[in-house]
Design a protein around this motif. Structure first.
Motif, PDB file in Angstrom:
ATOM      1  N   PRO A   1     -30.389  38.031  15.055  1.00 21.22           N
ATOM      2  CA  PRO A   1     -29.702  37.129  15.975  1.00 21.22           C
ATOM      3  C   PRO A   1     -28.221  37.474  16.060  1.00 21.22           C
ATOM      4  O   PRO A   1     -27.616  37.910  15.092  1.00 21.22           O
ATOM      5  N   ARG A   2     -27.647  37.252  17.226  1.00 17.13           N
ATOM      6  CA  ARG A   2     -26.227  37.516  17.488  1.00 17.13           C
ATOM      7  C   ARG A   2     -25.852  38.976  17.307  1.00 17.13           C
ATOM      8  O   ARG A   2     -24.745  39.309  16.911  1.00 17.13           O
ATOM      9  N   SER A   3     -26.782  39.888  17.574  1.00 12.68           N
ATOM     10  CA  SER A   3     -26.480  41.314  17.444  1.00 12.68           C
ATOM     11  C   SER A   3     -25.580  41.762  18.605  1.00 12.68           C
ATOM     12  O   SER A   3     -25.567  41.163  19.665  1.00 12.68           O
ATOM     13  N   ARG A   4     -24.835  42.836  18.367  1.00  9.86           N
ATOM     14  CA  ARG A   4     -23.915  43.357  19.368  1.00  9.86           C
ATOM     15  C   ARG A   4     -24.621  44.363  20.258  1.00  9.86           C
ATOM     16  O   ARG A   4     -25.083  45.389  19.803  1.00  9.86           O
TER      17      ARG A   4
ATOM     18  N   TRP B   1     -26.080  35.823  30.876  1.00 13.42           N
ATOM     19  CA  TRP B   1     -27.217  34.896  30.762  1.00 13.42           C
ATOM     20  C   TRP B   1     -28.189  35.314  29.673  1.00 13.42           C
ATOM     21  O   TRP B   1     -29.135  34.590  29.384  1.00 13.42           O
ATOM     22  N   THR B   2     -27.969  36.471  29.043  1.00 11.88           N
ATOM     23  CA  THR B   2     -28.815  36.873  27.918  1.00 11.88           C
ATOM     24  C   THR B   2     -28.168  36.545  26.578  1.00 11.88           C
ATOM     25  O   THR B   2     -28.758  36.799  25.539  1.00 11.88           O
ATOM     26  N   VAL B   3     -26.963  35.983  26.611  1.00 10.24           N
ATOM     27  CA  VAL B   3     -26.255  35.629  25.372  1.00 10.24           C
ATOM     28  C   VAL B   3     -26.969  34.450  24.726  1.00 10.24           C
ATOM     29  O   VAL B   3     -27.197  33.428  25.373  1.00 10.24           O
ATOM     30  N   PRO B   4     -27.349  34.565  23.448  1.00 12.92           N
ATOM     31  CA  PRO B   4     -28.032  33.444  22.794  1.00 12.92           C
ATOM     32  C   PRO B   4     -27.079  32.286  22.531  1.00 12.92           C
ATOM     33  O   PRO B   4     -25.861  32.466  22.440  1.00 12.92           O
ATOM     34  N   ALA B   5     -27.637  31.117  22.409  1.00 14.21           N
ATOM     35  CA  ALA B   5     -26.834  29.929  22.103  1.00 14.21           C
ATOM     36  C   ALA B   5     -26.236  30.073  20.700  1.00 14.21           C
ATOM     37  O   ALA B   5     -26.815  30.732  19.840  1.00 14.21           O
ATOM     38  N   PRO B   6     -25.086  29.474  20.466  1.00 10.41           N
ATOM     39  CA  PRO B   6     -24.497  29.574  19.131  1.00 10.41           C
ATOM     40  C   PRO B   6     -25.379  28.872  18.107  1.00 10.41           C
ATOM     41  O   PRO B   6     -26.137  27.961  18.444  1.00 10.41           O
ATOM     42  N   PRO B   7     -25.308  29.282  16.853  1.00  2.71           N
ATOM     43  CA  PRO B   7     -26.139  28.640  15.836  1.00  2.71           C
ATOM     44  C   PRO B   7     -25.767  27.167  15.686  1.00  2.71           C
ATOM     45  O   PRO B   7     -24.618  26.778  15.912  1.00  2.71           O
ATOM     46  N   ALA B   8     -26.737  26.382  15.302  1.00  3.43           N
ATOM     47  CA  ALA B   8     -26.509  24.945  15.122  1.00  3.43           C
ATOM     48  C   ALA B   8     -25.552  24.713  13.959  1.00  3.43           C
ATOM     49  O   ALA B   8     -25.473  25.511  13.028  1.00  3.43           O
TER      50      ALA B   8
END
Length: 164
Positions: free
Chosen positions: A19-22, A124-131
């Motif tokens: 997750p959150r890879s560049r 639009w492919t950017v994941p939501a930030p972690p909770a």
């Protein structure tokens, strides 16, 4: 070491990215104020920004006209980019984000300069930030706002009881 290695056949099987890879940089154009901090701080000078000023009429009668920057071009040359993320870190308005997209190969190196339309698509492919961590301390700003809202509600309740 005792297991047999398995080679993933890339085009047929997509890799599982953390997750959150560049991957590439996505642009949230609505937040961009054309401050040009990202272009100035980029060590590779691979961000190209063009803009112009527009005059905004006065909001109230008797007020003065304002001017604002309007984004004409925002492009990143990924053949020069070293994916350091400095542009994302220095953006004060959260207009740039890491997207996990990594399949953007081109047959010609000149086609690796991606304009704002392509950068907007990647946004639009950017994941939501972690909770947020449920055990974490509440931010001071939110705590202060909550306390003032509670005081206001208590004062209104007391005023309502006094009227009754």
């Amino acid at each position: 070491m005792t297991k047999k290695t398995v080679t993933e056949q890339y085009p047929d099987t997509l890799p599982e990215l953390p997750p959150r890879s560049r991957g590439v940089i996505g642009l949230f154009e609505e937040n961009c104020t054309v401050c040009m901090l990202c272009a100035r701080e980029c060590p590779d000078w691979c961000i190209y920004i063009d803009s112009h000023k527009e005059t905004v009429p006065a909001a109230a009668p008797g007020g003065r006209e304002r001017s604002r920057n309007v984004l004409d071009r925002f492009a990143i040359d990924f053949s020069l980019c070293m994916y350091c993320g400095i542009c994302i870190e220095v953006c004060p308005f959260d207009a740039l984000f890491w997207s996990p997209e990594f399949e953007y190969a081109e047959t010609d190196i000149r086609d690796l300069t991606h304009e704002r339309d392509k950068l907007r698509e990647w946004m639009w492919t950017v994941p939501a930030p972690p909770a947020l961590d449920p055990g974490a301390e509440e931010p001071k700003e939110i705590a202060a706002a909550r306390k003032s809202a509670e005081k206001l509600a208590a004062a209104r309740a007391e005023a309502g009881e006094a009227d009754a």
